[in-house]
Design an enzyme around this catalytic site. Structure first.
Site, short mmCIF file in Angstrom:
data_model
loop_
_atom_site.label_atom_id
_atom_site.label_comp_id
_atom_site.label_asym_id
_atom_site.label_seq_id
_atom_site.Cartn_x
_atom_site.Cartn_y
_atom_site.Cartn_z
N THR A 29 0.85 -1.19 0.00
CA THR A 29 0.00 0.00 0.00
C THR A 29 0.89 1.24 0.00
O THR A 29 1.96 1.24 0.61
CB THR A 29 -0.91 0.01 1.24
OG1 THR A 29 -1.77 -1.13 1.20
CG2 THR A 29 -1.76 1.26 1.32
N SER A 31 2.05 5.32 -2.02
CA SER A 31 2.25 6.06 -3.27
C SER A 31 3.21 5.34 -4.22
O SER A 31 3.02 5.38 -5.45
CB SER A 31 2.76 7.46 -2.96
OG SER A 31 3.99 7.42 -2.23
N THR A 32 4.24 4.70 -3.69
CA THR A 32 5.19 3.98 -4.55
C THR A 32 4.54 2.72 -5.11
O THR A 32 4.78 2.34 -6.27
CB THR A 32 6.48 3.63 -3.79
OG1 THR A 32 6.94 4.80 -3.09
CG2 THR A 32 7.57 3.16 -4.73
N GLY A 86 5.98 -0.74 -0.02
CA GLY A 86 6.77 0.46 0.22
C GLY A 86 7.21 0.53 1.66
O GLY A 86 6.94 -0.36 2.47
N ALA A 87 7.89 1.59 2.01
CA ALA A 87 8.28 1.84 3.40
C ALA A 87 8.43 3.35 3.58
O ALA A 87 8.76 4.07 2.63
CB ALA A 87 9.59 1.13 3.75
N LYS A 98 6.94 1.53 8.82
CA LYS A 98 5.84 1.58 7.89
C LYS A 98 4.58 2.01 8.63
O LYS A 98 4.50 1.86 9.85
CB LYS A 98 5.63 0.21 7.24
CG LYS A 98 6.77 -0.19 6.31
CD LYS A 98 6.68 -1.63 5.83
CE LYS A 98 5.35 -2.00 5.25
NZ LYS A 98 4.97 -1.12 4.11
N GLY A 101 0.46 5.12 5.59
CA GLY A 101 -0.83 4.93 4.92
C GLY A 101 -1.84 4.19 5.78
O GLY A 101 -2.91 3.81 5.29
N GLU A 107 -0.20 -5.10 6.36
CA GLU A 107 1.08 -5.24 5.67
C GLU A 107 2.00 -6.22 6.39
O GLU A 107 2.68 -7.03 5.77
CB GLU A 107 1.76 -3.87 5.55
CG GLU A 107 1.08 -2.94 4.55
CD GLU A 107 1.63 -1.52 4.60
OE1 GLU A 107 1.47 -0.81 3.61
OE2 GLU A 107 2.19 -1.13 5.64
N LYS A 125 14.42 8.19 1.70
CA LYS A 125 13.86 7.44 2.83
C LYS A 125 14.88 6.52 3.50
O LYS A 125 14.55 5.83 4.47
CB LYS A 125 12.65 6.63 2.36
CG LYS A 125 11.47 7.51 1.98
CD LYS A 125 10.25 6.69 1.59
CE LYS A 125 9.06 7.60 1.28
NZ LYS A 125 7.88 6.83 0.86
#
Length: 252
Positions: A29, A31-32, A86-87, A98, A101, A107, A125
């Protein structure tokens, strides 16, 4: 597209190439991951990949279905071959934070049931130590105020996460999130054990010894951080320590 978004897209495209026909894939989950889903869907369409997706949030599930990716519930799916996620922050030991989101409980469940876990991030990041990104803690609503008070007493600088309407953010599983603004986490394993032992804490955003690989996107391209490389480095260090010990004994 700005440099950060381009870096995310490069990492996402590189990760999409790891998916093979017949795999069950954990879909993260964020944006990446949005870029990853687009790249994966393109491969599914053009290469006729037969894959099953196991999602980590309702948002990802909805988007995957829109893109034509077959989705299956984690309890009915076979063992997950590969999870791409992602992270919000990664350190040089491949540990991470994480939860930006609000999906980190799901996750972590998906990651723990995966043969291989790969994170995709932009280069901003990656830090020497975790903590610059506030550490999310998922808590049950009942008694959450008491937990926040306890966190304050332990100088963990908690803040209940709220939305634009000023109301508490509620996760897909119906819980609240308390963010700990720590700046630097010197002892992540000790903090993890402390949080695991709190009544009312459902899960936290420290992901320790979970990622096998991190794909880092930048303006120049992508680079890879691998746990196997860390293990080799550690083994070489142990060999050197053993040699020094033997040398010390011989010099006595």
């Amino acid at each position: 597209m700005d440099n950060i978004l381009m870096a995310k897209k490069k990492a996402a495209i590189a990760a999409s190439k790891l998916v093979k026909d017949g795999m069950t894939v954990g879909l993260g989950t964020g944006s990446t991951i949005a870029f990853f889903l687009d790249a994966l869907a393109e491969r599914v369409q053009h290469e006729k990949l037969n894959i099953i997706g196991v999602t980590t949030s309702f948002k990802t599930a909805d988007r995957a279905k829109e893109l034509g990716i077959q989705i299956q519930d984690i309890d009915s799916a076979p063992m997950i071959d590969l999870t791409i996620d992602g992270a919000d922050e990664v350190d040089t030991e491949l540990n991470g934070i994480k939860g930006g989101g609000a999906a980190f409980l799901m996750e972590k469940i998906v990651a723990k049931n995966s043969k291989r876990v790969v994170w995709i991030v932009d280069s901003l990041k990656v830090h020497d130590k975790l903590g610059q990104f506030p550490l999310p803690v998922e808590v049950v609503p009942f008694g959450s105020g008491k937990l926040i008070t306890e966190f304050e007493q332990h100088h963990l600088y908690p803040k209940l996460r709220t939305g634009a309407d000023g109301q508490p953010v509620v996760t897909d599983m119906g819980h609240y999130i308390v963010d700990l603004d720590l700046q630097v986490i010197d002892q992540p394993y000790e903090l993890s054990r402390y949080l695991d032992g709190r009544i009312g804490v459902v899960e936290h955003g420290l992901f320790l010894d979970i990622a096998d690989e991190v794909i880092v996107g930048s303006q120049q391209g992508v680079s890879y951080l691998r746990r196997t490389d860390l293990q080799k480095k550690c083994n070489n260090g142990l060999k050197r320590l053993h040699f020094l010990s033997i040398s010390g004994i011989m010099n006595l």
